[in-house]
Design an enzyme around this catalytic site. Structure first.
Site, mmCIF file in Angstrom:
data_model
loop_
_atom_site.group_PDB
_atom_site.id
_atom_site.type_symbol
_atom_site.label_atom_id
_atom_site.label_comp_id
_atom_site.label_asym_id
_atom_site.label_seq_id
_atom_site.Cartn_x
_atom_site.Cartn_y
_atom_site.Cartn_z
ATOM 1 N N CYS B 46 -44.401 -7.099 68.303
ATOM 2 C CA CYS B 46 -44.426 -6.444 66.980
ATOM 3 C C CYS B 46 -45.310 -5.195 66.987
ATOM 4 O O CYS B 46 -45.172 -4.338 66.114
ATOM 5 C CB CYS B 46 -44.859 -7.416 65.897
ATOM 6 S SG CYS B 46 -46.351 -8.283 66.285
ATOM 7 N N ARG B 48 -45.755 -3.176 69.886
ATOM 8 C CA ARG B 48 -45.403 -2.194 70.911
ATOM 9 C C ARG B 48 -43.995 -2.400 71.460
ATOM 10 O O ARG B 48 -43.507 -3.531 71.540
ATOM 11 C CB ARG B 48 -46.416 -2.218 72.059
ATOM 12 C CG ARG B 48 -46.547 -3.543 72.786
ATOM 13 C CD ARG B 48 -47.723 -3.555 73.742
ATOM 14 N NE ARG B 48 -48.981 -3.465 73.025
ATOM 15 C CZ ARG B 48 -49.798 -2.414 73.079
ATOM 16 N NH1 ARG B 48 -49.521 -1.390 73.829
ATOM 17 N NH2 ARG B 48 -50.927 -2.411 72.402
ATOM 18 N N GLN B 119 -52.378 -13.824 72.479
ATOM 19 C CA GLN B 119 -50.908 -13.885 72.560
ATOM 20 C C GLN B 119 -50.316 -12.844 73.506
ATOM 21 O O GLN B 119 -49.270 -13.079 74.093
ATOM 22 C CB GLN B 119 -50.270 -13.679 71.168
ATOM 23 C CG GLN B 119 -50.506 -14.809 70.206
ATOM 24 C CD GLN B 119 -51.702 -14.510 69.324
ATOM 25 O OE1 GLN B 119 -52.703 -13.958 69.789
ATOM 26 N NE2 GLN B 119 -51.614 -14.876 68.059
ATOM 27 N N GLY B 193 -52.966 -22.683 43.711
ATOM 28 C CA GLY B 193 -52.340 -21.358 43.789
ATOM 29 C C GLY B 193 -51.375 -21.354 44.959
ATOM 30 O O GLY B 193 -51.407 -22.254 45.809
ATOM 31 N N ALA B 194 -50.517 -20.341 45.001
ATOM 32 C CA ALA B 194 -49.502 -20.333 46.062
ATOM 33 C C ALA B 194 -49.405 -18.947 46.698
ATOM 34 O O ALA B 194 -48.329 -18.479 47.047
ATOM 35 C CB ALA B 194 -48.162 -20.764 45.481
ATOM 36 N N GLY B 195 -50.548 -18.316 46.869
ATOM 37 C CA GLY B 195 -50.557 -16.951 47.419
ATOM 38 C C GLY B 195 -50.324 -16.910 48.923
ATOM 39 O O GLY B 195 -50.202 -17.941 49.585
ATOM 40 N N ALA B 198 -52.896 -18.571 51.109
ATOM 41 C CA ALA B 198 -52.757 -20.031 51.162
ATOM 42 C C ALA B 198 -51.836 -20.406 52.315
ATOM 43 O O ALA B 198 -52.119 -21.317 53.088
ATOM 44 C CB ALA B 198 -52.211 -20.551 49.851
#
Lengths: 295, 426
Positions: B46, B48, B119, B193-195, B198
């Protein structure tokens, strides 16, 4: 010719503690290797000293005297500490274990080196009494160490600080679990030690060194044993996580037990009083704590 | 040729990416057809898109004409059907030693967006394996990628570049959480909350073993969606206090402008909680969802986004202190690889030179022995040995000088001169 004194390994452990403290400020391979090397050197000298004492008294160190018994206790703690330090690189165990070892070794200077006739007469039961107490108190020392580390970790986490490479600590949950296991091992062993000790003293009722309930060592031992049993019940009834209160209670109970068992023997030795563990001799009248002449 | 997060926008990188194994397979096929005899490895992540190309001097390829960027860029443009002008300015080209250093730094995570992240090694290994499968690798790329992976493993073991977490969610779970709990497997996790935060935190919590998840949100549909994504249960907002009292881990990410859990509300919710039971609260909302005084409660560990950010920053700085040591390792490994490579190249020239000289000497000896037929076998042998020694002694000084030059990295002129002087073809 071997010439090993208590001071040899006391000094080695003291240097290992200093290096452990240095690691808290700046962790480096050299300080870790140095700390392990001094602890290992102390352990070797310690082992040699106990072997030489055994060959001199013709008794296993656990039975020969309060002095040797304390040194076996310290030896056992150092062996476990050394193993843990090798296995877990960043574990800051030495900060709490090594001062306890130093205190036990130093206190061995102030207790009797004379063998107890009771231990010689009832060797089998005496061995059970001495060994269960040594393992039980060893577990108590580690329980005390885990509780102190728990409070340290708790204090750090409350302030949003984390372990650094040199002073790594297990999680609060792991420390609570290890503390619980230490107490689970310690209390039954100390109970066996106490009961066999009482049986041993009562069994030798005709002898002049028989047990009396007013003996400070007996009295103190029984009180601290009761306290440890209360602590175990409290630990078992608690949620498996350990709060700060339990850590403080463990520290108080374990410290009280250690002070009672070791401290009272030192006080009675200084006073020259007769106790269940034999007539104590004041330090000045005892032979030099140096074992030499092995060839 | 590289198009990376330092040189180009994400919008460009994603158009040039080789996102599926199929597109990668097609790309290798087309590269082989287009640049016959060349070796290729494509690294597409993602951050390079990089094309590593290598060829022997004997291969006739348009890549050999500098700059080689143009034909490769042309290939990318045609493959992805993106006009060349839209991205050519965002590409960078490296050759010879520059390529080696670049790859070694990339695989050692010195070029990563998050310095020291692990990674990239896996991604490079996968890219190399894919090229190998497509039979697109050759001696040059094999040697280069194997040496790069070796360099990255040295950087990891000899420096602290990868130590300490640097993202808020990973610090929260991996450092603070794991200092409180041994495992999250038996812990009740409550998400308020569901941000987006989270979700990220839940990823780390599930990696650490969390299984029991409860989501409470003002918008029940969003709570249900999040809960179903992470195998949890969604509950109505009115049950917040009940679940708060039962939770071991709380992750709060609401958009509320006022604290939703005051100290009084917290005390009420945890009134029936067993003494000594620890609660780990991650307040990832800004403004905060939990009143700071909640952190003063016994056995409650409350961390807000600022305290976590401070730890991230400290870890990031600690990693940055390791950069120079890591670069030294990379330079050392790159130098070793280049010397080995040049020695291998030199080996062919030396062999050819020795063979030529010994062939000439043998031809001359044969001619001489034909004229001096009265010589005995012992005399012939002595003459042969003498001439052999002369050839070896004459060859020794120039070859030694050449080897020294290779070791110091300045041999090209001498090697070319030698090839020209003695007419050694590649």
């Amino acid at each position: 010719m071997l010439n090993v004194s208590v001071f040899c390994f006391l000094a080695s452990y003291a240097v290992a503690l200093v290096l452990e403290l240095v690691r808290q400020r700046m962790d480096s391979p050299a300080s870790r290797v140095g700390m392990l090397a001094f602890a290992a050197a102390g352990l070797v000298a310690h082992t040699m000293y106990l072997l030489l004492r055994a060959s001199q008294t013709h008794l296993p160190p656990l039975l020969s005297s309060a002095h040797d018994w304390l040194l076996v206790l310290a030896w056992l703690i150092v062996v476990i500490y050394f193993g843990l330090s090798i296995r877990q690189r960043g574990l800051a165990m030495g900060i709490v274990v090594l001062p306890a070892v130093l205190a036990i070794v130093a206190s061995s200077y102030f207790v009797t080196m004379a063998p107890s006739q009771l231990m010689i007469d009832f060797r089998g039961v005496a061995m059970l009494h001495a060994s269960s107490l040594v393992f039980g108190i060893g577990a108590i020392v580690f329980g005390l160490a885990f509780s102190l580390l728990f409070l340290w970790q708790h204090w750090r986490l409350k302030r949003g600080a984390l372990s650094s490479p040199g002073n790594g600590l297990p999680s609060l949950e792991a420390l609570a679990r290890m503390n619980r296991w230490s107490m689970l091992v310690a209390v039954p062993l100390i109970s066996i030690g106490m009961l066999t000790g009482i049986g041993l003293a009562l069994g030798s009722a005709e002898q002049p060194r028989s047990m009396t309930w007013s003996d400070p060592v007996v009295l103190g031992g029984l009180v601290s044993w009761g306290l440890m049993c209360f602590l175990l019940i409290r630990l078992m009834s608690q949620h498996r996580s350990m709060g700060r209160d339990v850590a403080w209670l463990t520290i108080a109970s374990c410290s009280f037990l250690l002070v009672t068992i070791v401290g009272l023997q030192m006080i009675t030795a200084a006073m020259g009083s007769k106790t269940v563990h034999g007539l104590a001799k004041p330090i000045a009248s005892q032979p030099a704590r140096e074992t030499g002449g092995a060839q | 040729m590289s198009c990376n997060h330092h040189t180009s926008q994400l919008s460009v990188r994603e158009r040039l990416a080789f996102s599926s194994p199929e597109s990668l397979e097609r790309a290798y096929l087309q590269l082989r057809q287009r640049f016959d005899g060349c070796e290729f490895v494509i690294l597409s992540t993602c951050n390079r898109v990089e094309l590593y190309a290598g060829w022997d001097d004997s291969v006739q390829t348009e890549l050999a004409t500098r700059p080689s960027l143009r034909p490769l860029a042309q290939f990318l443009a045609e493959f992805h059907a993106v006009p060349l002008d839209e991205f050519v300015g965002e590409l960078e080209e490296r050759t010879d030693e520059g390529v080696v250093l670049h790859l070694f730094e990339v695989v050692s995570s010195l070029h990563s967006m998050v310095l020291g992240e692990p990674q990239i090694v896996t991604q490079v290994k996968e890219a190399y394996r894919a090229a190998e499968l497509q039979q697109s690798c050759g001696p040059l790329t094999h040697g280069l990628f194997q040496a790069a992976i070796r360099a990255s493993s040295r950087v990891r073991t000899e420096t602290r570049l990868a130590e300490g977490r640097v993202s808020i969610a990973s610090v929260a779970v991996g450092e603070f959480g794991m200092s409180i709990f041994d495992s999250f497997e038996d812990k009740q996790v409550l998400v308020i909350g569901a941000g987006e935060m989270a979700e990220e935190t839940l990823r780390y919590l599930q990696d650490a073993g969390a299984k029991k998840l409860v989501v409470v949100n003002r918008n029940f549909e969003r709570a249900e969606r999040l809960a179903s994504d992470w195998n949890g249960q969604a509950f109505d907002w009115s049950t917040l206090e009940t679940h708060l009292g039962q939770a071991d881990v709380v992750v709060s990410t609401t958009g509320s402008s006022e604290p939703i859990v005051t100290r009084e509300r917290f005390q009420k919710a945890t009134k029936l909680r067993p003494a000594g039971r620890t609660m780990f609260i991650l307040d990832l909302a800004a403004p905060r969802d939990f009143e700071a005084a909640v952190g003063q409660e016994r056995d409650v560990f409350l961390y807000d986004i600022d305290s976590l950010r401070q730890t991230c920053e400290r870890n990031r700085k600690a990693r940055h202190r390791e950069i120079e040591t890591a670069r030294e390792i990379v330079r050392d490994e790159a130098n070793r690889f280049l010397v080995d490579l040049k020695r291998r190249g030199l080996g062919g020239v030396v062999t050819r030179l020795r063979e030529d000289w010994h062939t000439v000497s043998q031809q001359e000896m044969n001619r001489l022995f034909a004229k001096l037929s009265h010589l005995e076998e012992r005399d012939r042998l002595l003459i042969e040995q003498t001439i052999e020694r002369i050839v070896n002694k004459l060859l020794h000084p120039p070859l030694e000088v050449l080897k020294d030059e290779v070791a110091s990295g300045t041999h090209n002129g001498l090697l070319d001169a030698l090839k020209r002087l003695f007419r050694i073809a590649d």
